[in-house]
Design a protein around this motif. Sequence first.
Motif, PDB file in Angstrom:
ATOM      1  N   ARG A 303       0.866  -1.351   0.068  1.00 60.29           N
ATOM      2  CA  ARG A 303      -0.034  -0.163  -0.057  1.00 60.29           C
ATOM      3  C   ARG A 303       0.915   0.957  -0.096  1.00 60.29           C
ATOM      4  O   ARG A 303       0.478   2.155  -0.705  1.00 60.29           O
ATOM      5  CB  ARG A 303      -1.094  -0.010   1.349  1.00 60.29           C
ATOM      6  N   VAL A 304       1.917   1.319   0.662  1.00 59.54           N
ATOM      7  CA  VAL A 304       2.866   2.462   0.669  1.00 59.54           C
ATOM      8  C   VAL A 304       3.486   2.642  -0.513  1.00 59.54           C
ATOM      9  O   VAL A 304       3.369   3.759  -1.122  1.00 59.54           O
ATOM     10  CB  VAL A 304       4.088   2.094   1.688  1.00 59.54           C
ATOM     11  N   ASP A 309       3.103   5.865  -5.564  1.00 58.20           N
ATOM     12  CA  ASP A 309       2.930   5.694  -7.152  1.00 58.20           C
ATOM     13  C   ASP A 309       4.378   5.372  -7.542  1.00 58.20           C
ATOM     14  O   ASP A 309       4.881   6.250  -8.205  1.00 58.20           O
ATOM     15  CB  ASP A 309       2.254   6.795  -7.799  1.00 58.20           C
ATOM     16  N   ILE A 310       4.870   4.319  -7.751  1.00 56.01           N
ATOM     17  CA  ILE A 310       6.097   3.951  -7.911  1.00 56.01           C
ATOM     18  C   ILE A 310       6.330   3.974  -9.382  1.00 56.01           C
ATOM     19  O   ILE A 310       7.583   4.184  -9.940  1.00 56.01           O
ATOM     20  CB  ILE A 310       6.391   2.410  -7.574  1.00 56.01           C
ATOM     21  N   SER A 311       5.259   3.884 -10.438  1.00 55.81           N
ATOM     22  CA  SER A 311       5.450   3.927 -11.634  1.00 55.81           C
ATOM     23  C   SER A 311       6.055   5.469 -12.250  1.00 55.81           C
ATOM     24  O   SER A 311       6.684   5.417 -13.104  1.00 55.81           O
ATOM     25  CB  SER A 311       4.232   3.638 -12.402  1.00 55.81           C
TER      26      SER A 311
ATOM     27  N   PRO B 314       5.910  -2.043 -13.466  1.00 58.43           N
ATOM     28  CA  PRO B 314       5.886  -1.274 -12.325  1.00 58.43           C
ATOM     29  C   PRO B 314       5.193  -1.781 -10.956  1.00 58.43           C
ATOM     30  O   PRO B 314       5.525  -1.818  -9.826  1.00 58.43           O
ATOM     31  CB  PRO B 314       5.888   0.123 -12.635  1.00 58.43           C
ATOM     32  N   GLU B 315       4.084  -2.071 -11.509  1.00 61.45           N
ATOM     33  CA  GLU B 315       2.806  -2.575 -10.405  1.00 61.45           C
ATOM     34  C   GLU B 315       3.582  -3.894  -9.804  1.00 61.45           C
ATOM     35  O   GLU B 315       2.973  -4.279  -8.510  1.00 61.45           O
ATOM     36  CB  GLU B 315       1.544  -2.857 -11.181  1.00 61.45           C
ATOM     37  N   LYS B 382      -6.155  -5.616  -7.867  1.00 58.85           N
ATOM     38  CA  LYS B 382      -4.841  -5.919  -8.638  1.00 58.85           C
ATOM     39  C   LYS B 382      -5.303  -6.926  -9.784  1.00 58.85           C
ATOM     40  O   LYS B 382      -6.132  -7.637  -9.760  1.00 58.85           O
ATOM     41  CB  LYS B 382      -3.707  -6.920  -7.727  1.00 58.85           C
ATOM     42  N   PRO B 383      -4.640  -6.608 -10.810  1.00 57.26           N
ATOM     43  CA  PRO B 383      -4.848  -7.221 -12.111  1.00 57.26           C
ATOM     44  C   PRO B 383      -4.735  -8.873 -11.983  1.00 57.26           C
ATOM     45  O   PRO B 383      -3.913  -9.392 -11.190  1.00 57.26           O
ATOM     46  CB  PRO B 383      -3.919  -6.841 -13.126  1.00 57.26           C
TER      47      PRO B 383
END
Lengths: 447, 447
Positions: A303-304, A309-311, B314-315, B382-383
């Motif tokens: 969640r962190v 938003d790591i992307s 990235p996800e 999530k996908p």
Amino acid sequence: MHTKKLNQSIVDRISELLESSSIDRVLAEIEEFHPEDVAELLERLDLEQAKALLYALPEERAAEVIVELDEEVRASLLQEYSGKELAQEVIENLDSDDAADIISELPQEKIHEVLQSLEDPDQAREIADLLNYAEDTAGSIMAKELVKVNASWKLMRCLREMRRQAEKVDQVHAIYVVDDDDRLLGTLSLKKLLTTSTKTPVSEVYDRKIIKVTTDTHVEEVARLMRKYDLVVIPVVDHEGRLMGRITFDDVMDVMKEEAERDYQMASGLAQDVESADSIFALSKARLPWLLIGMLGGVISSRVVDFFDISQYPEMAAFMPLIAATGGNVGVQSAALVVQSLANDSFNESILQKLLKDLGVGLVTALVCASLMFAVTAALGKPFNLSITVSIALVSVIVFAAMFGTLVPLTLNKFKIDPAVATGPFVTTTNDVIGLFIYFSVAKLIM
Amino acid sequence: MHTKKLNQSIVDRISELLESSSIDRVLAEIEEFHPEDVAELLERLDLEQAKALLYALPEERAAEVIVELDEEVRASLLQEYSGKELAQEVIENLDSDDAADIISELPQEKIHEVLQSLEDPDQAREIADLLNYAEDTAGSIMAKELVKVNASWKLMRCLREMRRQAEKVDQVHAIYVVDDDDRLLGTLSLKKLLTTSTKTPVSEVYDRKIIKVTTDTHVEEVARLMRKYDLVVIPVVDHEGRLMGRITFDDVMDVMKEEAERDYQMASGLAQDVESADSIFALSKARLPWLLIGMLGGVISSRVVDFFDISQYPEMAAFMPLIAATGGNVGVQSAALVVQSLANDSFNESILQKLLKDLGVGLVTALVCASLMFAVTAALGKPFNLSITVSIALVSVIVFAAMFGTLVPLTLNKFKIDPAVATGPFVTTTNDVIGLFIYFSVAKLIM
């Protein structure tokens, strides 16, 4: 005789002999075994073979072996004994502490049956007394058998009385000195007894400096005292100071060992007292709690990561494991040090002093780690921004984790919760999550 | 006297009294203290105050206190003693094992000086003998003081001879029976001695079943035997079977405790035997090795992430901490179970049996964890691909980590390296890295 480890080939041979019903040959073979080794042999044989062998042993020897058995094996082996058999073949051959131990494991109705079947009413009363003490108190592990003399006697009379008392006591570790009301005054050393004129009164030669516990002292405190003062045996008194029993070092070694194993298992993430030999189910059950807490931490971490938003900065992902692992490691180290010094009773600093020191240790290790990582990330050709982020995050994470790892066990201890819990799931997982949070927050500021 | 913990206010009061040079009042105040408590007091006073107090203590009491001091504090306090003072004021008042212990900590030239200054040549020879045994052997921790009787004597003569010998021995835990060549035959129990006619020869009443060790037995083996057989004292013989000395339970309790602490520290990632009270430098030094190994793992992890090019998915980053942490946790659990059963000598299964069982435990826990995570990722929206990847990766990581965590300590043990090392950095870090590798490989196949 040097004791050898009981190897599998001996177990197999005895098992074969039992199959071919050569029970006498088996008895001859194990005649020189110590009770502990016979117990180990029984634990490693099939249940039916173990039962056959136990029945074939002479009564007194069987009792000695039963004391040494694993609790579960003992329960299976004793299942078919009637209350009367238990009383007359097993319990009557045992010291009161071992007898009470074994009886306390029995089902309620059988306890009654056994106590009623004992021929010696004194023994029955003593055992019933011992069963009354709360678990984990000195009273619950003490034995009633001891040698005591009256302070007003002359040494000659001591020797005579001791001869009589020693019939009942297996090993004489100490001679207790009491007054007319049975209140404990001190001990008489064997050395004094042997080297002083037999006409001397006890009161002139006994040692008044005696360490004792009361029946309600916690067993871990008993263990601490015996270890600290190197005692073979410690007397137990009631609140009027009357001598109630004694605890020997071997019972306390067991307590120490259990304590150490519990801490070790806690630190390795095992929730219950299990051993390699337990069933797959028991082992899985002991492992799952920590794994699930760890996974909960993992979910919160995810969640962190999503929150920041790591992307937007995918290159940050590469150092997430490093940050999380370092936070967890530092936290466990701090917690373990606190747990150990609490256990050894060597925690003499104030909490503030301790935290300041941890700040120091945190800063030293953090600077070493962060400068190294700065060099490594630069060498790997990472962007300057990322190198700076990783290094600053490392410093913050290490310092935070060091202090957090110290505070948690201290707080648990204050609330009378075993601080060793802290070395398990809680500190590691929390530090993992907070480590990532710090990492991303630093990144937000810099990138 | 019930022992109270030495609290800070007592330490402060004594420190003030020492400042106002009321040394006699201090001596009166601590007169009833046990040597262990005086030692603790000295450790908590300033060095100068501690020195003043130690000098003021009566000689025999000072010696008892010195034995109980922390090694480092002892070194500081004894620095100003000359070799002659050490010999005549300290060493001559001690048992041979304690004497040898303290002397072995001195600088080489001082050892010589002390041994030369001892007035009793027998004592000097005994101590010199003890100093020759290799560290961690039974010989190095045994004491020479013991009570022995000849098998051919009558009990009356035993009592007489014991009276003489007991002068030299503080506590009589066992009476050893030897032949004319001093070879150990067995023990004579105090009970037998007290309850049998004094005209009986020793050979008719002594116990031949005796557990003994040789001078080169490893101390951990000594500890194991004493714990297993509940021994207060164990005799040490040479390779011809001659009685050389004895080891008492308190020395072995120390060994057990050190062993347990070492394992615990190893499991918590501390590289050296440190305590909370040590200096910031010592603490940092003990912490850095594991942190650096962990960081090395983190750097390798970052290469794994870069290698699979995370920016494409990235996800996936969000679940990296979960995968890495779970792998590490499972590995440590497995390793700790093996370490414990090796330490307890209860490792009776074959390696194949053990691995099959670990496979079972791994599969059970993996299925529980993976199905839970499948549900959680689905709930988080999530996908499907990612949910499947996380779940399959979890199963593989858990099963792999369980078996790896078992194999590493077993392998270390085979090569005579302390298997407890495995619960430290190596298994966790490797499992972190391999866990991520598995995660990305599964992703490659599915996504």
